[in-house]
Design a protein around this motif. Structure first.
Motif, PDB file in Angstrom:
ATOM      1  N   THR A   9       0.865  -1.171   0.000  1.00  0.00           N
ATOM      2  CA  THR A   9       0.000   0.000   0.000  1.00  0.00           C
ATOM      3  C   THR A   9       0.903   1.222   0.000  1.00  0.00           C
ATOM      4  O   THR A   9       1.470   1.579   1.037  1.00  0.00           O
ATOM      5  CB  THR A   9      -0.913   0.018   1.243  1.00  0.00           C
ATOM      6  OG1 THR A   9      -1.686  -1.173   1.259  1.00  0.00           O
ATOM      7  CG2 THR A   9      -1.836   1.229   1.232  1.00  0.00           C
ATOM      8  N   PRO A  10       1.094   1.860  -1.169  1.00  0.00           N
ATOM      9  CA  PRO A  10       1.908   3.072  -1.205  1.00  0.00           C
ATOM     10  C   PRO A  10       1.137   4.239  -0.591  1.00  0.00           C
ATOM     11  O   PRO A  10      -0.092   4.201  -0.508  1.00  0.00           O
ATOM     12  CB  PRO A  10       2.161   3.288  -2.694  1.00  0.00           C
ATOM     13  CG  PRO A  10       1.073   2.565  -3.386  1.00  0.00           C
ATOM     14  CD  PRO A  10       0.625   1.465  -2.477  1.00  0.00           C
ATOM     15  N   ALA A  33       5.433   7.476  -2.393  1.00  0.00           N
ATOM     16  CA  ALA A  33       4.519   7.405  -3.538  1.00  0.00           C
ATOM     17  C   ALA A  33       5.039   6.363  -4.522  1.00  0.00           C
ATOM     18  O   ALA A  33       6.243   6.077  -4.556  1.00  0.00           O
ATOM     19  CB  ALA A  33       4.424   8.766  -4.214  1.00  0.00           C
ATOM     20  N   PRO A  34       4.151   5.817  -5.354  1.00  0.00           N
ATOM     21  CA  PRO A  34       4.592   4.776  -6.290  1.00  0.00           C
ATOM     22  C   PRO A  34       5.307   5.307  -7.533  1.00  0.00           C
ATOM     23  O   PRO A  34       5.510   4.573  -8.483  1.00  0.00           O
ATOM     24  CB  PRO A  34       3.273   4.087  -6.665  1.00  0.00           C
ATOM     25  CG  PRO A  34       2.246   5.132  -6.488  1.00  0.00           C
ATOM     26  CD  PRO A  34       2.704   5.972  -5.345  1.00  0.00           C
ATOM     27  N   GLY A  37       9.735   4.379  -8.832  1.00  0.00           N
ATOM     28  CA  GLY A  37      10.278   3.264  -8.066  1.00  0.00           C
ATOM     29  C   GLY A  37      10.526   3.569  -6.599  1.00  0.00           C
ATOM     30  O   GLY A  37      11.138   2.762  -5.899  1.00  0.00           O
ATOM     31  N   LYS A  38      10.049   4.712  -6.122  1.00  0.00           N
ATOM     32  CA  LYS A  38      10.293   5.074  -4.720  1.00  0.00           C
ATOM     33  C   LYS A  38       9.620   4.111  -3.745  1.00  0.00           C
ATOM     34  O   LYS A  38      10.186   3.779  -2.712  1.00  0.00           O
ATOM     35  CB  LYS A  38       9.835   6.507  -4.459  1.00  0.00           C
ATOM     36  CG  LYS A  38      10.690   7.535  -5.148  1.00  0.00           C
ATOM     37  CD  LYS A  38      10.202   8.934  -4.898  1.00  0.00           C
ATOM     38  CE  LYS A  38      11.053   9.919  -5.677  1.00  0.00           C
ATOM     39  NZ  LYS A  38      10.565  11.279  -5.559  1.00  0.00           N
ATOM     40  N   ALA A  39       8.409   3.668  -4.074  1.00  0.00           N
ATOM     41  CA  ALA A  39       7.720   2.718  -3.193  1.00  0.00           C
ATOM     42  C   ALA A  39       8.448   1.377  -3.175  1.00  0.00           C
ATOM     43  O   ALA A  39       8.588   0.762  -2.120  1.00  0.00           O
ATOM     44  CB  ALA A  39       6.268   2.539  -3.627  1.00  0.00           C
ATOM     45  N   ASN A  40       8.940   0.929  -4.327  1.00  0.00           N
ATOM     46  CA  ASN A  40       9.699  -0.328  -4.369  1.00  0.00           C
ATOM     47  C   ASN A  40      10.961  -0.228  -3.520  1.00  0.00           C
ATOM     48  O   ASN A  40      11.297  -1.164  -2.787  1.00  0.00           O
ATOM     49  CB  ASN A  40      10.071  -0.689  -5.805  1.00  0.00           C
ATOM     50  CG  ASN A  40       8.881  -1.143  -6.612  1.00  0.00           C
ATOM     51  OD1 ASN A  40       7.860  -1.526  -6.067  1.00  0.00           O
ATOM     52  ND2 ASN A  40       9.016  -1.100  -7.921  1.00  0.00           N
ATOM     53  N   ASP A  41      11.658   0.897  -3.609  1.00  0.00           N
ATOM     54  CA  ASP A  41      12.857   1.101  -2.790  1.00  0.00           C
ATOM     55  C   ASP A  41      12.515   1.082  -1.306  1.00  0.00           C
ATOM     56  O   ASP A  41      13.231   0.486  -0.496  1.00  0.00           O
ATOM     57  CB  ASP A  41      13.540   2.420  -3.145  1.00  0.00           C
ATOM     58  CG  ASP A  41      14.172   2.406  -4.513  1.00  0.00           C
ATOM     59  OD1 ASP A  41      14.416   1.299  -5.067  1.00  0.00           O
ATOM     60  OD2 ASP A  41      14.429   3.492  -5.054  1.00  0.00           O
TER      61      ASP A  41
END
Length: 91
Positions: A9-10, A33-34, A37-41
């Motif tokens: 859940t971003p 935020a998604p 790639g910030k949410a993945n990081d």
């Protein structure tokens, strides 16, 4: 090498592991935020910290643009990962 399925859940207000949901999917929230790639990081950093491994050993191997992702953890068994993540989800 262990693989887990994660539902992210971003913009969840904070970085937290919420526990396991239906189907054995780990629920995770991140403040990022998604975009870009910030949410993945944020997810890989959060899981690495909970598992006690360097972030370079945690990678998104499927679902990079989806809420449901497959994460691969290098150097830990599936049992060790499950145990650590259950502990991390406890209040």
């Amino acid at each position: 090498m262990a693989k887990i399925t994660v539902r992210v859940t971003p913009r969840g207000g904070r970085d937290a592991i919420d526990g396991y949901g239906a189907g054995g999917v780990l629920r995770v929230r991140v403040a990022a935020a998604p975009a870009d790639g910030k949410a993945n990081d944020a997810v890989t950093r959060l899981l690495a910290k909970a598992l006690g491994v360097p972030p370079t050993r945690v990678a998104v191997v499927a679902g990079a643009a989806s809420r449901v992702k497959v994460i691969e953890i290098e150097g830990l068994s599936e049992a060790a990962v499950q145990t650590a993540l259950v502990r991390a989800a406890l209040p």
